[in-house]
Scaffold this active site. Sequence first.
Site, mmCIF file in Angstrom:
data_model
loop_
_atom_site.group_PDB
_atom_site.id
_atom_site.type_symbol
_atom_site.label_atom_id
_atom_site.label_comp_id
_atom_site.label_asym_id
_atom_site.label_seq_id
_atom_site.Cartn_x
_atom_site.Cartn_y
_atom_site.Cartn_z
ATOM 1 N N GLU A 1 -4.158 69.756 50.838
ATOM 2 C CA GLU A 1 -4.510 70.909 50.003
ATOM 3 C C GLU A 1 -3.862 70.859 48.628
ATOM 4 O O GLU A 1 -4.207 71.635 47.736
ATOM 5 C CB GLU A 1 -4.140 72.218 50.704
ATOM 6 C CG GLU A 1 -2.680 72.591 50.699
ATOM 7 C CD GLU A 1 -1.826 71.748 51.641
ATOM 8 O OE1 GLU A 1 -0.601 71.738 51.467
ATOM 9 O OE2 GLU A 1 -2.401 71.105 52.548
ATOM 10 N N PHE B 1 9.097 65.787 62.137
ATOM 11 C CA PHE B 1 8.686 65.199 63.408
ATOM 12 C C PHE B 1 7.464 64.317 63.159
ATOM 13 O O PHE B 1 6.741 64.497 62.177
ATOM 14 C CB PHE B 1 8.327 66.291 64.422
ATOM 15 C CG PHE B 1 9.501 67.132 64.852
ATOM 16 C CD1 PHE B 1 10.211 66.828 66.002
ATOM 17 C CD2 PHE B 1 9.894 68.224 64.094
ATOM 18 C CE1 PHE B 1 11.293 67.600 66.397
ATOM 19 C CE2 PHE B 1 10.973 69.006 64.476
ATOM 20 C CZ PHE B 1 11.679 68.693 65.632
ATOM 21 N N ASN C 1 5.751 67.489 54.186
ATOM 22 C CA ASN C 1 6.885 68.277 54.656
ATOM 23 C C ASN C 1 6.903 68.214 56.167
ATOM 24 O O ASN C 1 6.310 69.058 56.839
ATOM 25 C CB ASN C 1 6.801 69.734 54.188
ATOM 26 C CG ASN C 1 7.880 70.590 54.844
ATOM 27 O OD1 ASN C 1 8.898 70.075 55.278
ATOM 28 N ND2 ASN C 1 7.646 71.881 54.942
ATOM 29 N N GLY D 1 8.999 73.857 63.126
ATOM 30 C CA GLY D 1 9.438 73.751 64.514
ATOM 31 C C GLY D 1 9.117 72.425 65.172
ATOM 32 O O GLY D 1 8.568 71.504 64.564
ATOM 33 N N GLY E 1 3.067 73.934 59.862
ATOM 34 C CA GLY E 1 3.988 74.948 60.362
ATOM 35 C C GLY E 1 5.323 74.339 60.733
ATOM 36 O O GLY E 1 5.485 73.123 60.767
ATOM 37 N N CYS F 1 -0.550 68.336 59.342
ATOM 38 C CA CYS F 1 0.903 68.409 59.529
ATOM 39 C C CYS F 1 1.262 68.802 60.962
ATOM 40 O O CYS F 1 1.147 67.987 61.862
ATOM 41 C CB CYS F 1 1.511 69.366 58.494
ATOM 42 S SG CYS F 1 3.302 69.203 58.304
ATOM 43 N N HIS G 1 -0.276 66.828 53.477
ATOM 44 C CA HIS G 1 -0.877 68.078 53.014
ATOM 45 C C HIS G 1 -1.967 67.796 51.971
ATOM 46 O O HIS G 1 -1.691 67.740 50.770
ATOM 47 C CB HIS G 1 0.189 68.986 52.402
ATOM 48 C CG HIS G 1 1.134 69.552 53.400
ATOM 49 N ND1 HIS G 1 1.158 70.895 53.738
ATOM 50 C CD2 HIS G 1 2.091 68.970 54.155
ATOM 51 C CE1 HIS G 1 2.089 71.110 54.653
ATOM 52 N NE2 HIS G 1 2.663 69.946 54.916
ATOM 53 N N SER H 1 6.315 76.217 56.388
ATOM 54 C CA SER H 1 6.851 75.071 57.124
ATOM 55 C C SER H 1 8.349 74.912 56.919
ATOM 56 O O SER H 1 9.020 74.242 57.705
ATOM 57 C CB SER H 1 6.143 73.787 56.684
ATOM 58 O OG SER H 1 4.766 73.838 56.935
#
Length: 405
Positions: free
Chosen positions: A366, A314, A311, A243, A241, A269, A364, A51
């Site tokens: 995880e 957007f 993280n 972008g 991820g 995310c 996140h 990410s």
Amino acid sequence: MAPNQKDPAVVVLEDGTTFVGHAYAARGRTLGEIVFSTGMTGYQETFTDPSYHRQIIVMTAPHIGNTGVNSEDPESTQYWAAGVVLRDPARRSSNWRATGELEDSLEAQGVVGICDIDTRALTRHLRERGVMRAGIFSGAAIPSGAAERNPAAIEVLLGIVRQQPLMAGANLAAEVSTDEAYVVEPENEPLATVVAVDLGIKARTPQQLAARGARVVVVPASTTLAKIEELHPDGVFFSNGPGDPEVATTQIELLRGVLEAGYPFFGICFGNQLLGRALGYGTYKLEYGHRGVNQPVLDRSTGKVEITAHNHGFAVDAPTDGPSNSPYKDGHFGRVEVSHIGLNDDVVEGLRCLDIPAFSVQYHPEAAAGPHDASYLFDRFIDMMTAHREDAATGAAASEGKDQI
């Protein structure tokens, strides 16, 4: 440790702000969006998180590198951070799990960094002005006079920084996704099959699902709905991820196909942002985002506050005052509610569909790195797939009974 520790280095922001320090890890030039992470631990997991592709990470914790690196903690096979900015790097690691030094590991992969700067001042600047493009320059890439903030030298570097593309409008999932599908198996007989679309997935995520009995087939970001259907999944997962979600049109259309087909869906995310857009909501860029392992989030269904790992730059623009009809095709996917809220700034941190089996969170769960407060979400996904399969079986049996009558 890397040689020539005291080589000069400079970080230049696109608004002309500069910080002079010393080179850390690889020497050279690196460019990207400069962001800050408030995590005090887990730097190895952070730097290997896909990410962070095309981002320079400012670590707000003053000491980084204390626990070294090892072969168990990376979240991918490489460092994805474009560069790292530290205040006081550890002179040597001191941890029983360490098999190497952070700086040596970063240098081996060519990650350019800078240390010995006032990261508190830099972080405050980014909080006030917002994240922006930046560059780190050292070694042969730093022109004469730059370390002394010579205006002409800085102007040269500033021109290089401003030529770089913005993160808004960047379609990056394909750059970090796996090229070939692979499988993460559970220890025992699989309870379910999950197709995980890799948009920048962290290694810990399929491991979490496999630990709960799921057979996880991780597929590239370019995977089609037809390919997913060939795998006969019990559920579909979209990963984190990098972008801008607005331009990930291929994955948005794929997700709409997944929802249309009725597969249970879970997104994390970037996957949360894509679910928002698939449902017809907008997304927008945050001024400085959420990055770190200490972000408070309210689970509105239980009233519990979770400390979570984040993280993201957007966020989803969805109404938080109650369920709403999904805007896509005038409510085609039914009702949706905002399930989680960020307590620092009221940002949407989760979505739950009320009429189809789909939910997502912005953070996140995880826990790599990070607290384990949100691990229940993987259990929720397993339960959703099990219930959906049982409902389908009951419906099929009822239909067969009617045919016999």
